[in-house]
Scaffold this active site. Sequence first.
Site, PDB file in Angstrom:
ATOM      1  CE  LYS A  21      -0.004   1.745   3.545  1.00 35.37           C
ATOM      2  NZ  LYS A  21       0.125   2.206   5.058  1.00 35.37           N
ATOM      3  CG  ASP A 149      -2.631   1.263   7.549  1.00 34.39           C
ATOM      4  OD1 ASP A 149      -3.357   2.177   7.477  1.00 34.39           O
ATOM      5  OD2 ASP A 149      -1.741   1.328   7.319  1.00 34.39           O
TER       6      ASP A 149
HETATM    7  O1  C5P Z   1      -4.056   0.224  13.626  1.00 31.82           O
HETATM    8  P1  C5P Z   1      -2.830  -0.030  13.680  1.00 31.82           P
HETATM    9  O2  C5P Z   1      -2.445  -1.112  14.597  1.00 31.82           O
HETATM   10  O3  C5P Z   1      -2.086  -0.121  12.195  1.00 31.82           O
HETATM   11  O4  C5P Z   1      -2.077   1.377  14.328  1.00 31.82           O
HETATM   12  C1  C5P Z   1      -0.925   1.191  14.982  1.00 31.82           C
HETATM   13  C2  C5P Z   1      -0.634   2.487  15.769  1.00 31.82           C
HETATM   14  O5  C5P Z   1      -0.692   3.639  14.743  1.00 31.82           O
HETATM   15  C3  C5P Z   1      -2.115   2.490  17.002  1.00 31.82           C
HETATM   16  O6  C5P Z   1      -1.868   1.962  17.816  1.00 31.82           O
HETATM   17  C4  C5P Z   1      -1.841   4.267  17.100  1.00 31.82           C
HETATM   18  O7  C5P Z   1      -0.976   4.427  18.020  1.00 31.82           O
HETATM   19  C5  C5P Z   1      -1.241   4.663  15.734  1.00 31.82           C
HETATM   20  N1  C5P Z   1      -2.547   5.188  14.989  1.00 31.82           N
HETATM   21  C6  C5P Z   1      -2.884   6.329  15.065  1.00 31.82           C
HETATM   22  N2  C5P Z   1      -3.729   6.811  14.243  1.00 31.82           N
HETATM   23  C7  C5P Z   1      -4.199   6.049  12.841  1.00 31.82           C
HETATM   24  C8  C5P Z   1      -3.600   4.880  12.920  1.00 31.82           C
HETATM   25  C9  C5P Z   1      -2.648   4.341  13.772  1.00 31.82           C
HETATM   26  O8  C5P Z   1      -2.785   7.221  16.105  1.00 31.82           O
HETATM   27  N3  C5P Z   1      -4.970   6.561  12.416  1.00 31.82           N
END
Ligand code: C5P
Length: 295
Positions: A21, A149
């Site tokens: 991506k 994502d």
């Molecule tokens: O959802 P994912 O596990 O990919 O996200 C990893 C970390 O990135 C989350 O725990 C958060 O701290 C941060 N994040 C965020 N805002 C988003 C996506 C991710 O703050 N839109």
Amino acid sequence: MTAPLSIAPSSPAVVVPAPAKINLALHVVGRRPDGYHRLDMLVAFARTGDVVTAAPGAGLSLALEGPFAVGLATEPDNLVLRAARALADAAGLRDPGACLTLEKALPVASGIGGGSADAAATLVALDRLWGTGFGPAGLAALAERLGADVPMCVHGRTARVGGIGEIVEPAPDLPPHGLVLVNPGIPVATPAVFARLEQRENPPLPALPARFADVAALAAWLAGTRNDLEAAATGLVPAIGMATAALRAAPGCRFARMSGSGATVFGLFDDAAAAGAAAGALRVARPDWWVVADP
Ligand code: C5P
């Protein structure tokens, strides 16, 4: 649904690509009370990627293969297995069985959605293998619980993405182009990058055109956008700045920028030949970097 699905051992394996991506633009536009950041992004998918294979099997098992498999070997609970369990739970399968293989071609923790793409591909593969019939819309709802994502990776096509990643709207396909991905070999922890942000309320993306006539038009539109994580990530990993500069200086590079929270950087070229030449030269100059011209 509690259908005790039985898969004949002769069922063919389902093979689903998990393409990288690319966050062409990533604007941080706010923050939710739970700490997640609200984003406005243009996202596209490369051809380069991991591959998930799901074959009939007893119980859930995962085999890791490919150049970056070693980076995942110590992970206690791979996102692929979490995705498999999430689908089995949602479908009410009491004793789900699948023999999963992940061919890991993308660097780990690198801003191109590898783990999320793998989870999305697993949902798609098992929905087909198990005949659970969720389809793209049903899987998108499941995907949201696996990571911000994952929904866009289930969609798998160029998209404008909002919310924290759960609002996925179709966007114009990219014009014919060449693409180079460069990763300087340093994993980046996404939460650490978000935590370093100094400004969390930024303007959204400008309006998207109905179509991009060519790479020059795409590059011109991107020039009016940002990756709001770039400064924070480069502060953590200065090699991101070096990779971006090296791509920008490559002959024929129309545009270069970090993807996601880094450290992978993408470069846009007019065609595959220009991208291939740039990747070849970069590989010679920096044999320690991961450099790929998208096929
Ligand atoms: O959802 P994912 O596990 O990919 O996200 C990893 C970390 O990135 C989350 O725990 C958060 O701290 C941060 N994040 C965020 N805002 C988003 C996506 C991710 O703050 N839109």
